[in-house]
Motif scaffolding. Sequence first.
Motif, mmCIF file in Angstrom:
data_model
loop_
_atom_site.group_PDB
_atom_site.id
_atom_site.type_symbol
_atom_site.label_atom_id
_atom_site.label_comp_id
_atom_site.label_asym_id
_atom_site.label_seq_id
_atom_site.Cartn_x
_atom_site.Cartn_y
_atom_site.Cartn_z
ATOM 1 N N GLU A 166 102.217 8.317 105.242
ATOM 2 C CA GLU A 166 103.580 8.648 104.802
ATOM 3 C C GLU A 166 104.446 7.395 104.653
ATOM 4 O OE1 GLU A 166 105.687 12.504 106.352
ATOM 5 O OE2 GLU A 166 106.346 10.804 107.550
ATOM 6 N N ALA A 167 104.098 6.359 105.422
ATOM 7 C CA ALA A 167 104.858 5.103 105.394
ATOM 8 C C ALA A 167 104.480 4.224 104.210
ATOM 9 C CB ALA A 167 104.597 4.322 106.684
ATOM 10 N N SER A 168 103.358 4.560 103.553
ATOM 11 C CA SER A 168 102.758 3.656 102.563
ATOM 12 C C SER A 168 103.453 3.787 101.217
ATOM 13 C CB SER A 168 101.285 4.000 102.368
ATOM 14 O OG SER A 168 100.623 4.025 103.606
ATOM 15 N N GLY A 169 103.473 2.680 100.477
ATOM 16 C CA GLY A 169 104.135 2.774 99.191
ATOM 17 C C GLY A 169 103.652 1.789 98.163
ATOM 18 N N MET A 170 102.499 1.168 98.392
ATOM 19 C CA MET A 170 102.014 0.209 97.398
ATOM 20 C C MET A 170 100.507 0.124 97.453
ATOM 21 S SD MET A 170 104.209 -3.206 97.595
ATOM 22 C CE MET A 170 105.949 -3.265 97.270
ATOM 23 N N PRO A 171 99.876 0.042 96.294
ATOM 24 C CA PRO A 171 98.435 -0.215 96.294
ATOM 25 C C PRO A 171 98.112 -1.606 96.832
ATOM 26 C CG PRO A 171 99.254 0.287 94.072
ATOM 27 C CD PRO A 171 100.439 0.161 94.953
ATOM 28 N N GLY A 172 96.955 -1.716 97.457
ATOM 29 C CA GLY A 172 96.475 -3.040 97.862
ATOM 30 C C GLY A 172 97.007 -3.534 99.192
ATOM 31 N N VAL A 173 97.753 -2.684 99.913
ATOM 32 C CA VAL A 173 98.362 -3.131 101.171
ATOM 33 C C VAL A 173 97.617 -2.505 102.351
ATOM 34 C CG1 VAL A 173 100.468 -3.165 102.537
ATOM 35 C CG2 VAL A 173 100.611 -3.342 100.058
ATOM 36 N N PRO A 174 96.919 -3.319 103.129
ATOM 37 C CA PRO A 174 96.195 -2.763 104.280
ATOM 38 C C PRO A 174 97.157 -2.336 105.373
ATOM 39 C CG PRO A 174 95.440 -4.990 103.756
ATOM 40 C CD PRO A 174 96.715 -4.761 103.009
ATOM 41 N N GLY A 175 96.951 -1.161 105.918
ATOM 42 C CA GLY A 175 97.823 -0.653 106.976
ATOM 43 C C GLY A 175 97.303 -0.988 108.354
ATOM 44 N N THR B 254 108.974 5.038 97.907
ATOM 45 C CA THR B 254 107.567 5.220 97.582
ATOM 46 C C THR B 254 107.471 6.441 96.684
ATOM 47 O OG1 THR B 254 105.338 5.517 98.477
ATOM 48 C CG2 THR B 254 107.123 6.462 99.775
ATOM 49 N N ALA B 255 106.257 6.950 96.495
ATOM 50 C CA ALA B 255 106.072 8.123 95.653
ATOM 51 C C ALA B 255 104.957 8.967 96.255
ATOM 52 C CB ALA B 255 105.700 7.692 94.237
ATOM 53 N N SER B 256 105.014 10.287 96.021
ATOM 54 C CA SER B 256 104.035 11.168 96.658
ATOM 55 C C SER B 256 102.613 10.858 96.193
ATOM 56 C CB SER B 256 104.406 12.627 96.418
ATOM 57 O OG SER B 256 104.711 12.828 95.072
ATOM 58 N N VAL B 257 102.471 10.238 95.022
ATOM 59 C CA VAL B 257 101.122 9.870 94.578
ATOM 60 C C VAL B 257 100.505 8.849 95.552
ATOM 61 C CG1 VAL B 257 101.958 8.044 93.019
ATOM 62 C CG2 VAL B 257 99.780 9.129 92.556
ATOM 63 N N LEU B 258 101.318 8.090 96.249
ATOM 64 C CA LEU B 258 100.790 7.108 97.207
ATOM 65 C C LEU B 258 100.733 7.649 98.629
ATOM 66 C CD1 LEU B 258 102.481 3.941 95.763
ATOM 67 C CD2 LEU B 258 100.037 4.347 95.940
ATOM 68 N N THR B 259 101.683 8.494 99.014
ATOM 69 C CA THR B 259 101.654 9.016 100.386
ATOM 70 C C THR B 259 100.702 10.206 100.486
ATOM 71 O OG1 THR B 259 103.466 10.561 99.998
ATOM 72 C CG2 THR B 259 104.068 8.365 100.771
ATOM 73 N N GLY B 260 100.414 10.835 99.344
ATOM 74 C CA GLY B 260 99.534 11.999 99.359
ATOM 75 C C GLY B 260 100.262 13.257 99.780
ATOM 76 N N SER B 261 101.532 13.130 100.131
ATOM 77 C CA SER B 261 102.316 14.328 100.467
ATOM 78 C C SER B 261 103.734 14.089 99.962
ATOM 79 C CB SER B 261 102.255 14.607 101.966
ATOM 80 O OG SER B 261 102.704 13.463 102.675
ATOM 81 N N ARG B 262 104.689 14.378 100.776
ATOM 82 C CA ARG B 262 106.079 14.158 100.362
ATOM 83 C C ARG B 262 106.495 12.716 100.663
ATOM 84 N NH1 ARG B 262 107.891 17.290 105.847
ATOM 85 N NH2 ARG B 262 107.190 15.568 107.150
ATOM 86 N N ILE B 263 107.699 12.367 100.263
ATOM 87 C CA ILE B 263 108.279 11.119 100.726
ATOM 88 C C ILE B 263 109.447 11.469 101.645
ATOM 89 C CG2 ILE B 263 107.536 9.999 98.596
ATOM 90 C CD1 ILE B 263 110.514 9.696 97.863
ATOM 91 N N VAL B 264 109.776 10.585 102.566
ATOM 92 C CA VAL B 264 110.747 10.927 103.616
ATOM 93 C C VAL B 264 111.805 9.835 103.754
ATOM 94 C CG1 VAL B 264 108.953 12.176 104.901
ATOM 95 C CG2 VAL B 264 109.517 9.822 105.541
ATOM 96 N N SER B 265 112.935 10.230 104.348
ATOM 97 C CA SER B 265 114.002 9.261 104.619
ATOM 98 C C SER B 265 114.937 9.849 105.678
ATOM 99 C CB SER B 265 114.760 8.951 103.323
ATOM 100 O OG SER B 265 115.716 7.929 103.538
ATOM 101 N N ALA B 266 116.051 9.140 105.900
ATOM 102 C CA ALA B 266 117.057 9.652 106.836
ATOM 103 C C ALA B 266 117.698 10.916 106.273
ATOM 104 C CB ALA B 266 118.128 8.585 107.074
ATOM 105 N N SER B 267 117.978 10.899 104.970
ATOM 106 C CA SER B 267 118.604 12.037 104.292
ATOM 107 C C SER B 267 117.920 12.224 102.949
ATOM 108 C CB SER B 267 120.103 11.769 104.070
ATOM 109 O OG SER B 267 120.751 11.582 105.306
ATOM 110 N N ASP B 268 118.311 13.259 102.224
ATOM 111 C CA ASP B 268 117.616 13.542 100.962
ATOM 112 C C ASP B 268 118.268 12.805 99.788
ATOM 113 O OD1 ASP B 268 119.965 14.920 100.816
ATOM 114 O OD2 ASP B 268 119.079 16.865 100.343
#
Length: 406
Positions: free
Chosen positions: A75-84, A119-133
């Motif tokens: 869910e924290a991820s947002g870029m290709p090529g970045v090892p977590g 980020t985008a859901s295509v990268l997180t595989g689910s929703r994207i999240v934040s403090a507010s919408d």
Amino acid sequence: MPSAQPDIFTPFTLGGGAIELKHRVVMAPLTRNRGTKSEKHDRTWIANDLMRHYYEERATDGGMLISEATPVSLEASGMPGVPGTFTDEQLESWKPVTAAVKAKGGVFFAQLWHQGRNTASVLTGSRIVSASDVPITDAKFGWRGLNPKPFEAPHALTIDEVRATQDDFARAAGRAREAGFDGVELHAANGYLFDQFHHTNVNLRDDIYGGSIENRNRFTLETVDKVIAAVGADRVGVRLAPFGMFNQVRGEQRQEQWTALCEELGKKGLAYVHFIEPRFDELQSEAEKLANLDANNPLASLEVSLRPYREALGPSTPVIAAGNYNGSNMNDGLGAEHDLVAFGRYFCSNEDLVERLRTGAPLWHYNRSRFYGPFPDNEIGYTVHPERKTHKPGERIVFEGEVLKF
Ligand SMILES: Cc1cc2nc3c(=O)[nH]c(=O)nc-3n(C[C@H](O)[C@H](O)[C@H](O)COP(=O)(O)O)c2cc1C
């Protein structure tokens, strides 16, 4: 402790004596998107031998490196090529990298990252999240291989989800230590998740995580406490950008908010706090940024300096400063305003930056078009530099194909 008038090659001790540095040149965290796609876990990347080579080249005896930002969950991820730092496979992949840095006597912190709404859901595989919408509205999200699309509206984390996210950071910190990092730095700057809680234009919450300075700082401070519980305060740094505008953060009451944050951080015995200088911006030149700090409404009342935050932290928390440092200004403010200096872009183009700064040799200019991968030839502009040009501060060199404004 710092001597009276240190220069950048004066030794320094971090983390209450736990970490001894032989000089004060720090490699700033630099996302370079050169990881390898995992075959085990969808949408994840792992560190590889090219990355080992890159970090090893930049390591020096008693010198500190901060890793590229590493996502703490999918869910924290947002870029290709970045090892977590959240799967066992990632943990194992980092081990040769940290071992290579250690073998040269380097000190290596892992930066821990949650991109939040950026980020985008295509990268997180689910929703994207934040403090507010509140979505980012002035830009599109895209990347090499991803078609640019308007940012999605994020899901506002519930209180239970806030706590689960904090736990992800604590777990990732433990994994980073297991992978051989000397400590971790929370990326609480540049408009990412922590900043999305800090800034009044993104955090519209009316629960204990919003509505007041104390509440907007709560997410960061609680996460810091959980990470300290996991790995110990002397192994934890925090990166802050009180003057940041990147990723559409435009919060008000900044001086009050970041002063309050630093007063609390100063009580925690952290290894360090790492600030980005007011003059630096990802999208604006130094002159444009400083003009904006003068004219821009939410920031107009600010003292344009890191001094209030250094004072709020108190004398026992070491401070790293980053943003537009070079061979000419690297000693400015050292010992008084900050203790260590982080270099970003020049570390991209100068694997031997520490030696060049020591001898006064000219620096190679960075090639912006090769900052962020992935590329089919990932080594170019990373560990191999076919078209190097030297750079005098202030001189603008444009490389053919330069696409990013950074
Ligand atoms: C290619 C590139 C990647 C970056 N990635 C990160 C990052 O992962 N985490 C972070 O906190 N800052 C990141 N930054 C910001 C740098 O750490 C640093 O603050 C900025 O470049 C200013 O320092 P400089 O003037 O020495 O380049 C990045 C900067 C660049 C140029």
